[in-house]
Design an enzyme around this catalytic site. Structure first.
Site: not given
Ligand code: NAP
Length: 282
Positions: A53, A97, A120
Site C-alpha cells: 500500500k 490493517q 476501506d
C-alpha cells in the site's frame, strides 16, 4: 476460449489516471492527499500488504504514513490514536490493517474511524450508504471487480450474477454492486443447497470462497464470465485462486487469472478512495 481479464494492465492504467488527478489536486491545494495506515503486531502477510500500500501511494503521489504498533497494544490506546487522526485535518484517509490482535475488538475500531476518512469503507455508515446506492467509498475488492468488468466492456444489466461467499468485505458488497447495475443476483454460501445448480446458471460468476480448485469446468456454462477473488497459498508457495483456471478457460468468455486479476485492483481502489476522501474534505 476465454478473454483473460488482465488486472495488472487495467490496474496500471487506472493508477496512471489517479496519478494525474493527484498531481492536479496537489498543484491546486499545495499539499498531496494523504493516507495513514495503522498496523498492530507483526503478522508477515499484513506487513507485506502494508508495504504494498505504501509503495502504491508513493507511485501515484499520495503521501502515506505507517503507524506500527506492538502486538500487545490495548484497544484504548488504538482508539486514542484514531481519535487524533480523525481530528488531524492533514490526514485524508485512515486504514487499520486487519486482522487485529485478539485483545482489540475490530468492530469498535472500525466504528471509531471518521466515515469520511474510512477509505476501506468498512464502517456501518459507509456500508449502509452502499446498500442505499448513495456512496463516496466502496470496499476496495468489490469496487475493483466492477472496474474490471467495466473496463473489459462486460455489462451486468439483466445478467444472472452468482456470487459465492457472503463476507462483509467481499461477498455482500459485491452482490449489492451487481444489483445496483441491474444484475439478477444470487448469493451462495456454505448452507446453499446444490451449489452447482446455481453456478451453472451464472452469466457472471464471482467466487470469493478461499478454496483452491473450488470451481471446476463442470460447474459453469459456456460463455460465462468468471471473476476469481480467491487467494490461496499452495504447499509449493505458489498463489492460486478458487477456480480451476485451465479447465474453465475453455468454456468461459472472460476470466480473471490469479495472480494478476482482482488482486492488483484492490490496492488501486484504495488509492482512488484516498483521492476521493481528499477531494471531499477540501
Ligand atoms: P471469508 O470471510 O472466509 O468468506 C468466505 C465465504 O465463502 C463465506 O461466506 C463462506 O460461507 C463461503 N464458503 C466457504 N466454503 C464454502 C463452500 N464449500 N460452499 C459455498 N460457500 C462457501 O473470506 P473473504 O474475506 O470474503 O475472502 C474470500 C477469498 O477472497 C479469500 O481467499 C481471500 O483471501 C480472498 N480475498 C482476495 C482479495 C483480493 O484482493 N483479491 C481481497 C479480499 C479477499 P459462510 O458464510 O456460510 O461461512
Amino acid at each position: 476460449m476465454a478473454m483473460i481479464i488482465d488486472g495488472k494492465a487495467i490496474s496500471s492504467q487506472i493508477r496512471n489516471e489517479i496519478a494525474e488527478e493527484v498531481a492536479a489536486f496537489t498543484a491546486e491545494h499545495g499539499f498531496a492527499p494523504s493516507l495513514t495506515v495503522i498496523i498492530v503486531g507483526d503478522d508477515p502477510a499484513s506487513q507485506v500488504y502494508v508495504r504494498n500500500k505504501e509503495k502504491a501511494c508513493t507511485q501515484v503521489g499520495i503521501k502515506s504514513e505507517i503507524i506500527r504498533l506492538p502486538a500487545e497494544t490495548e484497544e484504548a490506546e488504538l482508539l486514542k490514536i484514531i481519535d487524533g487522526l480523525n481530528k488531524d485535518k492533514s490526514i485524508n484517509g485512515i486504514l487499520v490493517q486487519l486482522p487485529l490482535p485478539k485483545q482489540i475488538n475490530e468492530k469498535n475500531i472500525i466504528a471509531a474511524i471518521d466515515p469520511q476518512k474510512d477509505v476501506d469503507a468498512f464502517s456501518y455508515e459507509n456500508t449502509g450508504r452502499i446498500m442505499a446506492g448513495d456512496f463516496d467509498f466502496l470496499p476496495c475488492t468489490p469496487a475493483g471487480v466492477m472496474e474490471l468488468l467495466h473496463r473489459s466492456g462486460i455489462s451486468v444489466c439483466g445478467k444472472d450474477c452468482v456470487v459465492i461467499g457472503r463476507s462483509n468485505i467481499v461477498g455482500k458488497p459485491m452482490a449489492m454492486l451487481l444489483m445496483h447495475e441491474n444484475g439478477t443476483v444470487t448469493v451462495c454460501h456454505t448452507k446453499t443447497k446444490d451449489l452447482k445448480s446455481h453456478t451453472l446458471r451464472a452469466d457472471i460468476l464471482v467466487s470469493s470462497v478461499g478454496k483452491a480448485n473450488f470451481i471446476t469446468a463442470d460447474m459453469v456454462k459456456d460463455g460465462v464470465v468468471i471473476i476469481d477473488v480467491g487467494i490461496n497459498h499452495l504447499h509449493d508457495g505458489k498463489l492460486t485462486g478458487d477456480v480451476d483456471f485451465e479447465g474453465c478457460f475453455e468454456k468461459a468468455s472472460a476470466i480473471t487469472p490469479v495472480p494478476g486479476g482482482v488482486g492488483p485492483m484492490t490496492v488501486t481502489m484504495l488509492l482512488k478512495n484516498t483521492l476521493t476522501a481528499a477531494k471531499k474534505q477540501n
